[in-house]
Design a protein around this motif. Structure first.
Motif, PDB file in Angstrom:
ATOM      1  N   PRO A   1       0.916  -1.201  -0.031  1.00  0.00           N
ATOM      2  CA  PRO A   1       0.044  -0.066   0.016  1.00  0.00           C
ATOM      3  C   PRO A   1       0.803   1.296  -0.069  1.00  0.00           C
ATOM      4  O   PRO A   1       0.399   2.261  -0.474  1.00  0.00           O
ATOM      5  CB  PRO A   1      -0.894  -0.196   1.136  1.00  0.00           C
TER       6      PRO A   1
ATOM      7  N   VAL B   1       0.404   4.173  -2.916  1.00  0.00           N
ATOM      8  CA  VAL B   1      -0.028   5.471  -2.625  1.00  0.00           C
ATOM      9  C   VAL B   1       1.001   6.555  -3.096  1.00  0.00           C
ATOM     10  O   VAL B   1       0.422   7.439  -3.728  1.00  0.00           O
ATOM     11  CB  VAL B   1      -0.161   5.419  -1.024  1.00  0.00           C
TER      12      VAL B   1
ATOM     13  N   ARG C   1      -0.229   9.200  -5.866  1.00  0.00           N
ATOM     14  CA  ARG C   1       0.137  10.670  -5.773  1.00  0.00           C
ATOM     15  C   ARG C   1       0.690  11.294  -7.297  1.00  0.00           C
ATOM     16  O   ARG C   1       0.741  12.282  -7.449  1.00  0.00           O
ATOM     17  CB  ARG C   1       0.803  10.891  -4.743  1.00  0.00           C
TER      18      ARG C   1
ATOM     19  N   ASP D   1      -5.954  15.658  -1.374  1.00  0.00           N
ATOM     20  CA  ASP D   1      -6.413  14.414  -0.557  1.00  0.00           C
ATOM     21  C   ASP D   1      -8.007  14.793  -0.118  1.00  0.00           C
ATOM     22  O   ASP D   1      -8.290  15.917   0.232  1.00  0.00           O
ATOM     23  CB  ASP D   1      -5.771  14.468   0.946  1.00  0.00           C
TER      24      ASP D   1
ATOM     25  N   ALA E   1      -8.016  10.675   4.490  1.00  0.00           N
ATOM     26  CA  ALA E   1      -6.790   9.644   5.081  1.00  0.00           C
ATOM     27  C   ALA E   1      -7.200   8.889   6.297  1.00  0.00           C
ATOM     28  O   ALA E   1      -7.576   9.556   7.328  1.00  0.00           O
ATOM     29  CB  ALA E   1      -5.780  10.370   4.730  1.00  0.00           C
TER      30      ALA E   1
ATOM     31  N   GLN F   1      -7.112   3.492   4.645  1.00  0.00           N
ATOM     32  CA  GLN F   1      -7.629   4.215   3.411  1.00  0.00           C
ATOM     33  C   GLN F   1      -7.057   5.482   2.979  1.00  0.00           C
ATOM     34  O   GLN F   1      -6.346   6.206   3.715  1.00  0.00           O
ATOM     35  CB  GLN F   1      -9.019   4.325   3.301  1.00  0.00           C
ATOM     36  N   ALA F   2      -6.969   5.673   1.673  1.00  0.00           N
ATOM     37  CA  ALA F   2      -6.499   6.980   1.332  1.00  0.00           C
ATOM     38  C   ALA F   2      -7.258   7.335   0.074  1.00  0.00           C
ATOM     39  O   ALA F   2      -7.784   6.566  -0.572  1.00  0.00           O
ATOM     40  CB  ALA F   2      -4.961   6.924   0.582  1.00  0.00           C
TER      41      ALA F   2
ATOM     42  N   LEU G   1      -8.478   4.371  -2.301  1.00  0.00           N
ATOM     43  CA  LEU G   1      -7.572   3.206  -2.016  1.00  0.00           C
ATOM     44  C   LEU G   1      -7.720   2.532  -0.885  1.00  0.00           C
ATOM     45  O   LEU G   1      -7.855   3.211   0.121  1.00  0.00           O
ATOM     46  CB  LEU G   1      -5.989   3.432  -2.192  1.00  0.00           C
TER      47      LEU G   1
ATOM     48  N   VAL H   1      -2.115   1.562   5.441  1.00  0.00           N
ATOM     49  CA  VAL H   1      -1.594   2.130   4.084  1.00  0.00           C
ATOM     50  C   VAL H   1      -0.093   2.575   4.118  1.00  0.00           C
ATOM     51  O   VAL H   1       0.641   2.617   3.088  1.00  0.00           O
ATOM     52  CB  VAL H   1      -2.467   3.213   3.517  1.00  0.00           C
TER      53      VAL H   1
END
Length: 222
Positions: free
Chosen positions: A133, A137, A141, A148, A151, A155-156, A170, A176
């Protein structure tokens, strides 16, 4: 015997309580934000929000199922609304729970729908596989220009002007921030893409995901 985790998930939405209530009780509206597109989505919505739900207008929805059920409550907050789901239980608070994380994703999708795309249709791209993860991530990005959206430990979320004003969530079965490999899901919500652009977007995201994940899989709208 498995001990069930108690949880509470709350999200602030910049929309009046009556709009939030309509969005969580009308199956046609729910299909515009809940989860991702697949053949069983309508049946899933029917099961959760209709067949196993007791409505207490204007601010309470009780869902009874084999887990003991959950309660959704809407709380006015200025010009907006806090939507909260709770489930009773006893397990440790740091334990991963798929249902808890599902509600976290769903409420962020609901927030995005009401704040940025009210009453609009959507199409989604849903990716599954095993990956790090932290690496995903970082790659997301770089791949997605946006800000964002939310967060949490597992999760993000990224909101973007791309994909018709899209949302990428995600969700990981491990934190994460972890470098090790674990089960992951990515949901990309798109708006207003024509068939050709949507098909190209699916191909591009699957190619990207296949370079990062083991056992990469994709589910999407036609």
């Amino acid at each position: 015997m498995t001990v069930q985790k108690a949880f509470e998930v709350e999200v602030k939405i910049d929309a009046a309580p009556d709009r939030v209530w309509a969005a969580v009780t009308d199956p046609a509206a729910i299909e515009r934000w809940h989860g991702w597109d697949y053949d069983g989505l309508a049946a899933e919505i029917q099961y959760i929000y209709v067949d196993h739900a007791t409505l207490a207008p204007p601010d309470r929805l009780i869902i009874a199922d084999e887990t003991g059920g959950q309660e959704i409550v809407l709380v006015p907050d200025g010009s907006g609304t806090r939507i909260r789901v709770t489930r009773p239980g006893e397990a440790a608070v740091d334990q991963y729970d798929m249902i808890e994380e599902g509600w976290r994703s769903f409420f962020q999708q609901l927030r995005h729908y009401l704040e940025r795309h009210p009453d609009e249709e959507r199409r989604t791209i849903f990716l599954e596989g095993d990956a790090s993860p932290a690496a995903v991530v970082a790659d997301l990005r770089a791949k997605v220009a946006g800000r964002d959206w939310h967060a949490d430990r597992y999760q993000a979320g990224i909101a973007t002007d791309d994909f018709g004003g899209g949302l990428v969530i995600l969700a990981s079965g491990i934190p994460v921030a972890a470098d090790e490999t674990g089960p992951m899901m990515i949901t990309l919500t798109t708006h207003g893409l024509d068939d050709e652009v949507f098909a190209a977007t699916k191909r591009g995201w699957l190619a990207w995901w296949s370079g990062l994940a083991q056992n990469p899989r994709l589910t999407s709208a036609p």
